[in-house]
Design a protein around this motif. Sequence first.
Motif, mmCIF file in Angstrom:
data_model
loop_
_atom_site.group_PDB
_atom_site.id
_atom_site.type_symbol
_atom_site.label_atom_id
_atom_site.label_comp_id
_atom_site.label_asym_id
_atom_site.label_seq_id
_atom_site.Cartn_x
_atom_site.Cartn_y
_atom_site.Cartn_z
ATOM 1 N N ALA A 111 0.829 -1.196 0.000
ATOM 2 C CA ALA A 111 0.000 0.000 0.000
ATOM 3 C C ALA A 111 0.868 1.253 0.000
ATOM 4 C CB ALA A 111 -0.926 -0.004 1.215
ATOM 5 N N PRO A 112 1.546 1.532 -1.113
ATOM 6 C CA PRO A 112 2.375 2.738 -1.146
ATOM 7 C C PRO A 112 1.500 3.992 -1.163
ATOM 8 C CG PRO A 112 2.318 1.722 -3.298
ATOM 9 C CD PRO A 112 1.593 0.797 -2.360
ATOM 10 N N VAL A 113 1.957 5.027 -0.509
ATOM 11 C CA VAL A 113 1.206 6.280 -0.447
ATOM 12 C C VAL A 113 2.104 7.385 -0.987
ATOM 13 C CG1 VAL A 113 0.054 7.919 1.084
ATOM 14 C CG2 VAL A 113 -0.056 5.470 1.576
ATOM 15 N N PRO A 114 1.635 8.118 -1.977
ATOM 16 C CA PRO A 114 2.468 9.191 -2.540
ATOM 17 C C PRO A 114 2.602 10.351 -1.568
ATOM 18 C CG PRO A 114 0.292 9.233 -3.521
ATOM 19 C CD PRO A 114 0.358 8.014 -2.646
ATOM 20 N N ASN A 115 3.616 11.162 -1.776
ATOM 21 C CA ASN A 115 3.825 12.363 -0.995
ATOM 22 C C ASN A 115 2.625 13.279 -1.191
ATOM 23 O OD1 ASN A 115 4.725 14.982 -0.118
ATOM 24 N ND2 ASN A 115 6.817 14.191 -0.220
ATOM 25 N N SER A 116 2.206 13.967 -0.135
ATOM 26 C CA SER A 116 0.995 14.796 -0.204
ATOM 27 C C SER A 116 1.110 15.935 -1.213
ATOM 28 C CB SER A 116 0.651 15.344 1.172
ATOM 29 O OG SER A 116 1.689 16.181 1.637
ATOM 30 N N GLN A 117 2.320 16.354 -1.567
ATOM 31 C CA GLN A 117 2.456 17.442 -2.539
ATOM 32 C C GLN A 117 1.987 17.025 -3.926
ATOM 33 O OE1 GLN A 117 6.629 18.357 -2.417
ATOM 34 N NE2 GLN A 117 7.126 16.993 -4.107
ATOM 35 N N PHE A 118 1.868 15.726 -4.170
ATOM 36 C CA PHE A 118 1.411 15.233 -5.465
ATOM 37 C C PHE A 118 -0.099 14.957 -5.495
ATOM 38 C CE2 PHE A 118 5.881 13.742 -5.228
ATOM 39 C CZ PHE A 118 6.398 14.571 -6.215
ATOM 40 N N LEU A 119 -0.775 15.208 -4.396
ATOM 41 C CA LEU A 119 -2.207 14.912 -4.303
ATOM 42 C C LEU A 119 -3.039 16.187 -4.414
ATOM 43 C CD1 LEU A 119 -2.123 12.395 -1.318
ATOM 44 C CD2 LEU A 119 -2.304 11.858 -3.748
ATOM 45 N N PRO A 120 -4.228 16.096 -5.000
ATOM 46 C CA PRO A 120 -5.142 17.244 -5.060
ATOM 47 C C PRO A 120 -5.882 17.374 -3.718
ATOM 48 C CG PRO A 120 -6.088 15.369 -6.206
ATOM 49 C CD PRO A 120 -4.717 14.959 -5.767
ATOM 50 N N ILE A 121 -5.212 17.962 -2.741
ATOM 51 C CA ILE A 121 -5.704 17.993 -1.357
ATOM 52 C C ILE A 121 -7.085 18.637 -1.247
ATOM 53 C CG2 ILE A 121 -5.230 18.845 0.984
ATOM 54 C CD1 ILE A 121 -3.377 16.592 0.118
ATOM 55 N N ARG A 122 -7.303 19.793 -1.844
ATOM 56 C CA ARG A 122 -8.597 20.483 -1.739
ATOM 57 C C ARG A 122 -9.753 19.607 -2.244
ATOM 58 N NH1 ARG A 122 -8.238 24.685 1.366
ATOM 59 N NH2 ARG A 122 -6.909 26.386 0.734
ATOM 60 N N GLN A 123 -9.561 19.009 -3.407
ATOM 61 C CA GLN A 123 -10.606 18.160 -3.975
ATOM 62 C C GLN A 123 -10.862 16.942 -3.082
ATOM 63 O OE1 GLN A 123 -8.019 19.368 -5.653
ATOM 64 N NE2 GLN A 123 -8.668 20.215 -7.612
ATOM 65 N N LEU A 124 -9.795 16.369 -2.546
ATOM 66 C CA LEU A 124 -9.946 15.218 -1.653
ATOM 67 C C LEU A 124 -10.692 15.610 -0.383
ATOM 68 C CD1 LEU A 124 -6.465 13.480 -1.999
ATOM 69 C CD2 LEU A 124 -8.666 12.589 -2.759
#
Length: 160
Positions: A111-124
Amino acid sequence: MDSPLYEKIANQIEFQVHEGIFLPGAKIPSVRKSSKRMEVSVATVLQAYSLLEDRGIIKARPQKGYFVLETQRQTPENTQIEPASNDGSMQTRLQQLLQTSQDEQIIQFGAPVPNSQFLPIRQLQRSVGRLMRLEPEICTAYEFTCLARSTCVAKLRLGC
């Protein structure tokens, strides 16, 4: 004379804790969920959980549920993991797989989790907030899914 049903349930859960199925600090199934799953009354499950509390296996947290105490599972140093034998039953092999997956010396790549800077935080945040309002039980449940079970079974058949 047979032991009472609540004691059998408590012994079963205690065995699962000692086998590493429920890790220290993990939440065990709710009283109602256990009642439905085991087809017993809520009072019976409450008695079993109370007995487990008395034994020092679990602890109740008001409004949160029951959790396994941290001191339950001690892993010995230099634990050797033996490969699964092909002559064992499916239940034995699944149990070995689950125990091995709990070993802290094994790096989990499932279950790898990407660094949060690569995620669309607001939309999530918006999506999770909406889901929490509409279907909160989905967001708060963490169960061993059918997909994970089928993956375990497939790996066992391949001898992994």
